[in-house]
Design a protein around this motif. Structure first.
Motif: not given
Length: 562
Positions: A37-39, A126-131, A133-134
């Motif tokens: 997963s992105d997370k 920055p390519t990942l959508n999970d919160p 990542a920021k």
């Protein structure tokens, strides 16, 4: 951040700092692994950014540069057979080190590898959508800023790079200070305040900003005859120190040595630390480095002993004696020493249950007692308890030489014997270790609340000679250690007294070189050191890095004096 989150790795040949030093390495690239997963990918990408901190803070890397180069630590050629290492520890202490010193090279390489991993994360997250990542992106920038502070402090330069395919820009002086400042300010509103001491948090950002402003005068002109501490910089030290103190997130520890226990990860005084809990593959080298080869702190491990490494200089020891006279420093200040073995005060207490055996902590002097080993096993009392008695240098084949630590230690034959020098046992030997040495759980402290109070005190002294406020901050720290009788309050405060107090509070914590330079003490004279060359305030760039950059003329120049 648990390294075990790195579920899948792909080998990527990456040379981040092109033409500077060879940083080909295995880079963890979980984002490319299928099924994550992105997370999970974000967690896998940020983990390597922190992963090299335990290596940087090993005893023969950052510790050697920050402590053995100072008046706190000295490492002689023990008995003519141990710690010779081609004279590198003698040279480090005497300020005659060169660009081929392996500890300097290793520290440089590890820091730049950490920086390269930060840049990898900055480009990937920055390519990942999970919160998450920021948040991790802000932490990666924060770690790049921290690594930049290390290179600025030790080598007088910073590498600036955002694009993995380009050469780094090298900056120095005020430009480097402003760059690090801008990076920390950019992430201040983005980082999580509640992630614990092992990650970049809001408190860490404030603390690094305070430390940066406090040392800015040195970083802008490291070779200055006298440093110019700007009032506006000192105001910023106070501002960011106040933010930490007033946040309510941290508190001074009642028990000084608990700061360095196995379970210190949750100690509220810690702001930033090298996370070394057991599942993070931490090490315990700070615990055994200084001890005798005939001190065995763990009944379960008859092969886990000390190394007869560095001792403290007589000069540093005498600062304790002078400050506390006529009392012995062990009786006057709980930071100096903690007795755990009752045999030291009652010779009849020679049998100790294994689960209750703990060696003494702090600065160890004189005859040492401990577990007695014969033929590879520890002796026991008739009731099954561990036999405790006077120690001799049996492992050195010197069974008549007592493990009796002397004040005198130097580079003479007599001063280099195995028993010379008072030793330091600040970090606890890990009872959870799987080897008795490695995999200790104690986090190595980078920044703690006591330092914040001390920085604020120093800034007030330097700006307006506000001795009353500085004295109040210092005395607050001294009075906080109420697990035993705290050190008595001081009655006056000057910069020299504050420097002395920082030595008492932070000895062996890898702050001494930076402190000595800022306080104008680094060109002084102490045991076996008379060199007054101000060029030694900055370490040489490793020759391997100079050679690696030779294809770009003028790109990487050696520091002055090397």
């Amino acid at each position: 951040m648990k390294k075990k989150l790195s579920i899948l790795v792909t080998t990527v040949g990456l040379m981040v700092f092109n033409s500077c030093t060879n940083l080909n390495e295995i880079v963890l690239d979980e984002a490319s692994a299928s099924g994550l997963s992105d997370k999970q990918a974000a967690e896998g990408i940020i983990s390597p950014v922190y992963a090299l901190l335990p290596n940087i803070f090993q005893h023969t890397n950052y510790f050697a540069l920050q402590e053995i180069s100072t008046d706190e630590a000295i490492l002689p050629y023990r008995g003519g057979t141990d710690w010779g290492d081609n004279g590198i520890y003698l040279a480090m202490h005497q300020h005659t080190h060169t660009s081929t010193d392996p500890n300097i090279r290793n520290t440089w390489n590890l820091i730049l590898q950490g920086m390269s991993r930060s840049i990898t994360a900055i480009n990937s997250l920055p390519t990942l959508n999970d919160p998450s990542a920021k948040t991790f992106l802000a932490e990666a920038r924060g770690m790049r800023a921290y690594y930049s502070m290390l290179t600025l402090d030790m080598f007088g330069l910073v590498f600036v790079k955002d694009d993995l395919g380009e050469n780094s820009k090298i900056i120095r002086g005020d430009e480097a200070v402003e760059y690090i400042k801008s990076e920390l300010l950019a992430i201040e509103p983005l980082v999580d305040p509640n992630v614990g001491p092992g990650r970049i948090s809001k408190g860490v950002v404030w603390g690094l900003l305070a430390r940066l402003y406090l040392n800015a005068a040195v970083y802008r002109d490291p070779y200055a005859a006298q440093f110019t501490f700007k009032p506006e910089d000192m105001d910023k030290v106070v501002e960011y120190s106040d933010k930490i103190i007033n946040s309510g997130m941290y508190q001074l520890s009642r028990d000084y040595f608990s700061l360095f226990n196995d379970d210190n990860h949750n100690n509220k005084e810690l702001i930033f630390a090298v996370d070394q809990r057991a599942d993070l593959n931490g090490h315990n080298r700070m615990a055994y480095f200084s001890l005798s080869g005939d001190q065995f702190p763990l009944p379960a491990y008859p092969n886990a002993n000390g190394t007869d490494g560095p001792g403290i200089t007589p000069d540093f020891y005498r600062t304790w004696v002078t400050a506390n006279a006529p009392k012995d420093p062990a009786a006057a200040d709980p930071r100096f020493y903690k007795q755990n073995l009752s045999i030291y005060s009652n010779p009849a207490d020679s049998c100790v249950a294994a689960e209750n055996f703990n060696i003494n902590r702090g600065i160890l002097r004189g005859q040492q007692y401990g577990l007695i080993r014969r033929n590879g096993v520890f002796l026991k009392c008739p009731d099954g308890k561990m036999k405790v008695g006077k120690l001799f240098h049996d492992t050195r084949n010197k069974p008549t030489l007592a493990v009796d630590f002397t004040e005198q230690i130097d580079f003479t034959v007599a001063g280099s014997n195995y028993n010379t020098g008072f030793r330091v046992e600040k970090y606890e030997f890990s009872k959870k270790s799987v080897s008795g040495r490695n995999f200790g759980e104690a986090d190595i402290i980078i920044l703690r609340l006591a330092d914040v109070y001390m920085m604020r005190a120093e800034a007030k002294l330097r700006k307006s000679n506000d001795a009353a406020s500085a004295l109040a901050d210092v005395n607050l720290v001294r009075a906080a250690r109420t697990a035993t009788t705290p050190a008595p309050a001081l009655t006056s405060m000057t910069l020299d007294l504050l420097f002395r107090e920082r030595g008492f509070e932070f000895y062996w914590e890898m702050l001494r070189r930076t402190d000595m330079i800022r306080f104008g003490k680094y060109e002084g004279t102490w045991t076996e050191k008379t060199n007054t060359d101000k060029n030694k305030r900055v370490f040489p760039i490793p020759q391997t890095a100079i050679d690696g950059a030779s294809n770009i003329p003028g790109y990487l120049k050696q520091n002055a004096g090397y």
